[in-house]
Design an enzyme around this catalytic site. Structure first.
Site, PDB file in Angstrom:
ATOM      1  N   HIS A 168     -10.544  25.048 -19.473  1.00 52.71           N
ATOM      2  CA  HIS A 168      -9.816  23.738 -19.440  1.00 52.71           C
ATOM      3  C   HIS A 168      -9.319  23.477 -17.896  1.00 52.71           C
ATOM      4  O   HIS A 168      -8.816  24.825 -17.480  1.00 52.71           O
ATOM      5  CB  HIS A 168      -9.064  23.619 -20.451  1.00 52.71           C
ATOM      6  CG  HIS A 168      -7.818  24.810 -20.555  1.00 52.71           C
ATOM      7  ND1 HIS A 168      -6.769  24.844 -19.874  1.00 52.71           N
ATOM      8  CD2 HIS A 168      -7.952  25.442 -21.616  1.00 52.71           C
ATOM      9  CE1 HIS A 168      -6.176  25.878 -20.566  1.00 52.71           C
ATOM     10  NE2 HIS A 168      -6.892  26.415 -21.398  1.00 52.71           N
ATOM     11  N   HIS A 188       0.038  32.993 -17.634  1.00 45.99           N
ATOM     12  CA  HIS A 188       0.078  32.135 -16.266  1.00 45.99           C
ATOM     13  C   HIS A 188       1.232  32.541 -15.653  1.00 45.99           C
ATOM     14  O   HIS A 188       2.588  32.789 -16.282  1.00 45.99           O
ATOM     15  CB  HIS A 188       0.279  30.717 -16.748  1.00 45.99           C
ATOM     16  CG  HIS A 188       0.258  29.847 -15.419  1.00 45.99           C
ATOM     17  ND1 HIS A 188       1.071  28.479 -15.256  1.00 45.99           N
ATOM     18  CD2 HIS A 188      -0.315  29.952 -14.066  1.00 45.99           C
ATOM     19  CE1 HIS A 188       0.572  27.912 -14.346  1.00 45.99           C
ATOM     20  NE2 HIS A 188      -0.020  28.858 -13.523  1.00 45.99           N
ATOM     21  N   GLU A 212       8.978  25.561 -14.621  1.00 45.67           N
ATOM     22  CA  GLU A 212       8.546  24.789 -15.674  1.00 45.67           C
ATOM     23  C   GLU A 212       9.861  24.731 -16.515  1.00 45.67           C
ATOM     24  O   GLU A 212      10.004  25.684 -17.151  1.00 45.67           O
ATOM     25  CB  GLU A 212       7.323  25.151 -16.247  1.00 45.67           C
ATOM     26  CG  GLU A 212       6.064  25.535 -15.491  1.00 45.67           C
ATOM     27  CD  GLU A 212       4.818  26.166 -15.962  1.00 45.67           C
ATOM     28  OE1 GLU A 212       4.999  26.424 -17.238  1.00 45.67           O
ATOM     29  OE2 GLU A 212       4.018  26.482 -15.208  1.00 45.67           O
ATOM     30  N   HIS A 228      10.773  28.574 -17.790  1.00 48.03           N
ATOM     31  CA  HIS A 228       9.991  29.402 -17.128  1.00 48.03           C
ATOM     32  C   HIS A 228      10.005  29.238 -15.724  1.00 48.03           C
ATOM     33  O   HIS A 228       9.416  28.376 -15.219  1.00 48.03           O
ATOM     34  CB  HIS A 228       8.411  29.391 -17.724  1.00 48.03           C
ATOM     35  CG  HIS A 228       8.471  29.548 -19.273  1.00 48.03           C
ATOM     36  ND1 HIS A 228       7.333  28.895 -19.739  1.00 48.03           N
ATOM     37  CD2 HIS A 228       9.041  30.216 -19.877  1.00 48.03           C
ATOM     38  CE1 HIS A 228       7.412  29.413 -21.142  1.00 48.03           C
ATOM     39  NE2 HIS A 228       8.492  30.116 -20.977  1.00 48.03           N
ATOM     40  N   HIS A 260       4.327  33.818 -18.651  1.00 52.44           N
ATOM     41  CA  HIS A 260       4.348  33.042 -19.927  1.00 52.44           C
ATOM     42  C   HIS A 260       2.982  32.722 -20.178  1.00 52.44           C
ATOM     43  O   HIS A 260       1.783  32.960 -19.496  1.00 52.44           O
ATOM     44  CB  HIS A 260       5.330  31.800 -19.731  1.00 52.44           C
ATOM     45  CG  HIS A 260       4.915  31.034 -18.938  1.00 52.44           C
ATOM     46  ND1 HIS A 260       4.954  31.028 -17.469  1.00 52.44           N
ATOM     47  CD2 HIS A 260       3.921  30.090 -18.922  1.00 52.44           C
ATOM     48  CE1 HIS A 260       4.460  30.080 -16.594  1.00 52.44           C
ATOM     49  NE2 HIS A 260       3.801  29.300 -17.632  1.00 52.44           N
TER      50      HIS A 260
END
Length: 439
Positions: free
Chosen positions: A297, A340, A346, A370, A376
């Site tokens: 994705h 990631h 973020e 994060h 995370h």
């Protein structure tokens, strides 16, 4: 009729203008808007002509933000502003703590004291940059149980992206009225005065204060001409004015501090206006999600609603990203967000339902941070379930999450770093991710 009932009645009958970035025009009284010029010798109906500039005069036309206002009294007619207590509001540069590489998560704000309006209930979690240099952003939350009465607010430091999570808001701005309910976002441009009235007994949500370049729709690149947030789905207000005599407290956020002056009239007295420096409301459920129809994705940037560009092409000062209802169909694909580490930072919030990467602990009204390069991803329960799931088409329709993604680390305020609703043991959600390696 109670104040909430009156606000609801007003919200139900609002007129609106469609289109993000358009050159809108509106008049509450026929003939109030001059034609053929911006500043005639005598403005119609005895009004004052005034320009509100959200950008420098000489910025390129495509980036120029300004509106002409035709008002009962000019904005210049006010007494001196004086410093008032900042309450829970803080601004960049954030120096109360040091940037924290740890993953942090908060529960929703606790209930406010009775009589807390939107401004009094505004509470800063953190941010980056420098408000005086018009760079960076701040993350605020709010929790209110009272409408702003005889009180108006404006922010000279940046534009405000308001994300309601619980309870609707009636926003009375200089340019007219907007209603924002959970699932909507409202954008108040830099310097525009407004008052917040509640449509429910209480209201809770999030705010991104963008010090940098104004939010714009992202370029679509290979996606083509359509998709993501459609410009026509952003709604601006029609002109509406208050011709009210009497004391009104006008609070101005300027270079990180709150200042106030008591006017003898309402400053929401614009009878007509035209321009593109205007507030908007947008229904996040109208976001046209783009995703894979084969495998893997795309990166979460594919969910960007609005972006504030920086001086580096493709690098945003802050992006506003939404994880809206969508289909997951990727073949042989781990479908939740992947593990990631990101050069961007973020802050993530939840408006309704659940988020597909966190099985528990991440709740509506709460949020996680994060920071740059902090690792995370899905928690253990989500990973185990997704790794064993039958990969048939799956509809995610019970959640609405969002993210403020920013180019610099977010430094928490002292009140956020020591808050009682800061979750302890957030790292534990990744414990138990077992070794599966087979040589």
């Amino acid at each position: 009729m109670s104040g909430i009932e009156q606000a609801r009645k007003t919200a139900e009958g609002l007129g609106q203008l469609a289109g993000f970035g358009n050159e809108h025009s509106s008049e509450a009284v026929p003939g109030a808007l001059p034609h053929g010029r911006n500043s005639p010798q005598r403005a119609p109906l005895g009004l004052y002509a005034e320009q509100l500039s959200g950008s420098a005069f000489t910025e390129p036309r495509v980036h120029n933000h300004r509106s002409w206002l035709y008002r009962i009294r000019p904005s210049a007619a006010h007494p001196p502003f004086v410093r008032i207590d900042n309450g829970g509001v803080r601004s960049a540069p954030f120096t109360e703590t040091v940037p924290d590489p740890n993953r942090l998560r908060w529960n929703p704000l606790p209930d406010p004291a009775p009589g807390t309006d939107w401004l009094a209930g505004l509470w800063t979690l953190g941010g980056n940059g420098d408000a005086t240099q018009r760079t960076g952003m701040a993350v605020h939350l709010y929790h209110a149980n009272s409408s702003m009465t005889d009180r108006v607010f404006s922010d000279a430091d940046g534009e405000l992206l308001i994300v309601p999570e619980r309870g609707g808001l009636l926003l009375r701005t200089e340019l007219g009225l907007l209603a924002a309910r959970p699932g909507d976002v409202a954008l108040i441009p830099r310097g525009v005065r407004f008052r917040v009235e509640l449509l429910d007994e209480s209201a809770r949500g999030y705010v991104c204060e963008n010090y940098g370049q104004p939010f714009q729709l992202p370029d679509l690149g290979p996606i083509g001409a359509n998709g993501l947030a459609n410009a026509r789905d952003f709604l601006a207000p029609v002109a509406a004015y208050e011709d009210v005599e009497g004391p009104v407290e006008v609070v101005n956020k300027f270079c990180g501090n709150l200042w106030a002056a008591t006017y003898d009239h309402s400053p929401l007295d614009v009878v007509a206006w035209h321009g593109n420096h205007v507030p908007y409301v947008y229904d996040l459920h109208r976001f046209n999600v783009i995703g894979t129809i084969s495998y893997d994705h795309p990166d979460p940037s594919i969910f960007t609603v609005l972006t504030s560009p920086s001086d580096t092409p493709g690098l945003a000062g802050v992006d506003f990203v939404v994880f809206a209802p969508r289909w997951l169909v990727g073949e042989n694909t781990f479908r939740p967000p992947y593990f990631h580490r990101n050069v961007m930072s973020e802050y993530m919030g939840l408006i309704e339902g659940a988020y597909d990467a966190k099985a528990e602990g991440f709740v509506p009204g709460g949020g996680s941070l994060h920071n740059m390069m902090s690792a995370h991803g899905p928690d253990r329960e989500t990973f185990d379930r997704a790794s064993a799931a039958e990969l048939k088409p799956q509809k995610i329709d019970d959640g609405l999450a969002f993210m403020f993604e920013t180019r610099w680390p977010v430094t928490s305020t002292g009140q956020a770093a020591n808050a009682g609703h800061l979750q302890k043991g957030y790292d534990d959600v990744w414990q138990g991710l077992e070794r599966h390696f087979r040589s």
